[in-house]
Motif scaffolding. Structure first.
Motif, PDB file in Angstrom:
ATOM      1  N   ASN A  79       0.835  -1.202   0.000  1.00 34.51           N
ATOM      2  CA  ASN A  79       0.000   0.000   0.000  1.00 34.51           C
ATOM      3  C   ASN A  79       0.872   1.256   0.000  1.00 34.51           C
ATOM      4  OD1 ASN A  79      -2.376   1.563   0.170  1.00 34.51           O
ATOM      5  ND2 ASN A  79      -2.252   1.661   2.397  1.00 34.51           N
ATOM      6  N   TRP A  80       1.637   1.439  -1.055  1.00 35.85           N
ATOM      7  CA  TRP A  80       2.518   2.601  -1.129  1.00 35.85           C
ATOM      8  C   TRP A  80       1.808   3.808  -1.739  1.00 35.85           C
ATOM      9  CZ3 TRP A  80       5.821   0.706   1.918  1.00 35.85           C
ATOM     10  CH2 TRP A  80       6.248  -0.611   1.825  1.00 35.85           C
ATOM     11  N   HIS A  82      -1.713   4.342  -1.589  1.00 37.22           N
ATOM     12  CA  HIS A  82      -3.090   4.424  -1.085  1.00 37.22           C
ATOM     13  C   HIS A  82      -4.045   3.795  -2.101  1.00 37.22           C
ATOM     14  CE1 HIS A  82      -5.569   5.876   2.146  1.00 37.22           C
ATOM     15  NE2 HIS A  82      -6.432   6.384   1.310  1.00 37.22           N
ATOM     16  N   GLY A 105       3.000  -1.017   4.243  1.00 40.39           N
ATOM     17  CA  GLY A 105       3.255   0.357   3.812  1.00 40.39           C
ATOM     18  C   GLY A 105       2.380   1.329   4.571  1.00 40.39           C
ATOM     19  N   ARG A 106       1.612   2.123   3.854  1.00 39.53           N
ATOM     20  CA  ARG A 106       0.733   3.091   4.501  1.00 39.53           C
ATOM     21  C   ARG A 106      -0.332   2.391   5.330  1.00 39.53           C
ATOM     22  NH1 ARG A 106      -0.568   7.920   0.140  1.00 39.53           N
ATOM     23  NH2 ARG A 106       1.599   8.434  -0.400  1.00 39.53           N
ATOM     24  N   ARG A 107      -0.541   2.893   6.532  1.00 36.89           N
ATOM     25  CA  ARG A 107      -1.519   2.280   7.422  1.00 36.89           C
ATOM     26  C   ARG A 107      -2.945   2.527   6.947  1.00 36.89           C
ATOM     27  NH1 ARG A 107      -1.702   0.372  12.607  1.00 36.89           N
ATOM     28  NH2 ARG A 107       0.497   0.829  12.903  1.00 36.89           N
ATOM     29  N   ARG A 108      -3.209   3.732   6.451  1.00 36.52           N
ATOM     30  CA  ARG A 108      -4.569   4.069   6.030  1.00 36.52           C
ATOM     31  C   ARG A 108      -4.850   3.492   4.642  1.00 36.52           C
ATOM     32  NH1 ARG A 108      -7.175   7.525   9.103  1.00 36.52           N
ATOM     33  NH2 ARG A 108      -8.638   8.009   7.428  1.00 36.52           N
ATOM     34  N   TRP A 109      -6.085   3.019   4.461  1.00 33.58           N
ATOM     35  CA  TRP A 109      -6.491   2.478   3.171  1.00 33.58           C
ATOM     36  C   TRP A 109      -7.966   2.786   2.962  1.00 33.58           C
ATOM     37  CZ3 TRP A 109     -10.068  -1.608   3.527  1.00 33.58           C
ATOM     38  CH2 TRP A 109     -10.178  -2.205   4.784  1.00 33.58           C
ATOM     39  N   HIS A 125      -1.153  -4.482  10.210  1.00 38.08           N
ATOM     40  CA  HIS A 125      -0.322  -3.538   9.462  1.00 38.08           C
ATOM     41  C   HIS A 125       1.154  -3.853   9.652  1.00 38.08           C
ATOM     42  CE1 HIS A 125       2.008   0.311   9.169  1.00 38.08           C
ATOM     43  NE2 HIS A 125       1.427   0.288   7.990  1.00 38.08           N
TER      44      HIS A 125
END
Length: 226
Positions: A79-80, A82, A105-109, A125
């Protein structure tokens, strides 16, 4: 085992936004005394996107029951950027009863495509692929990458391990070099048309179903809640 980061603060909801045609209304009295049932749902109706056997159950009871039947494969997504496809991957992982979904990668999705199934699916995560690989090694789980780049072997003729992590890259660039490095094998999905790739969410669904075809009890009555 962690769950989606928004679960703890989320209040009880009687519907998932699908409208009155989904689910059931208030439960007729006398109400069942089973502790798995939620009094609020019994009183107001249950319009959530769950199978009929789970109607009126609390979310915690549903998750607890699913935990007794989850399959031995995990799903991981880089998830680099989003990626909006992650929600679709989570929804499919719930449908095929994956053990966990791992966001790398990014925590938010973007949860929109999950159609609230993340409430019932364990989501973990990891800061980067190396962290995922370290976790998988500690659990003795081989990472199987899914990518159509040169060097991949056909998914259709590969015997997927029963216990494994299926790792997917971003829409467009696919798996990162780091993901390839930590993968025990990388599998490609056979394509016959003019496009060079398929949607990442679709690729994840195909790979998960490939695992189901090899290892799940298909064509027999599956155990359901009593």
């Amino acid at each position: 085992m962690s769950t989606s980061q928004d679960d703890a603060a989320e209040p009880l909801q009687y519907d998932d936004g699908f409208g009155p045609e989904i689910g059931v209304g208030p439960h007729p009295r006398p109400w069942p005394e089973d502790p798995r049932y939620d009094p609020g749902l019994l009183a107001h109706g249950d319009r959530r996107n769950v199978v009929d056997e789970y109607r009126y159950w609390t979310r915690e009871a549903i998750v607890a029951d699913l935990d007794t039947r989850r399959h031995d494969f995990h799903v991981a997504v880089e998830n680099w950027q989003h990626d909006f496809n992650i929600g679709s991957v989570v929804r499919t992982a719930n449908a095929f009863l994956a053990k966990e979904v791992h966001i790398v990668g990014r925590r938010r999705w973007n949860r929109r495509g999950a159609m609230v199934t993340d409430r019932y699916q364990h989501v973990r995560h990891h800061l980067d692929v190396a962290a995922l690989a370290a976790w998988a090694a500690a659990e003795d789980l081989p990472i199987i990458g899914i990518d159509n780049l040169p060097g991949a072997v056909p998914l259709e003729t590969t015997e997927l391990p029963r216990r494994c992590v299926l790792l997917f890259g971003q829409e467009g660039p696919g798996l990162t070099d780091e993901a390839w490095k930590h993968s025990a094998a990388v599998c490609s999905i056979a394509q016959f048309g003019s496009t060079r790739s398929i949607n990442a969410g679709a690729a994840a669904a195909i790979a998960m179903h490939a695992w189901i075809q090899r290892h799940a009890r298909v064509g027999t009555e599956q155990p359901r809640p009593e």
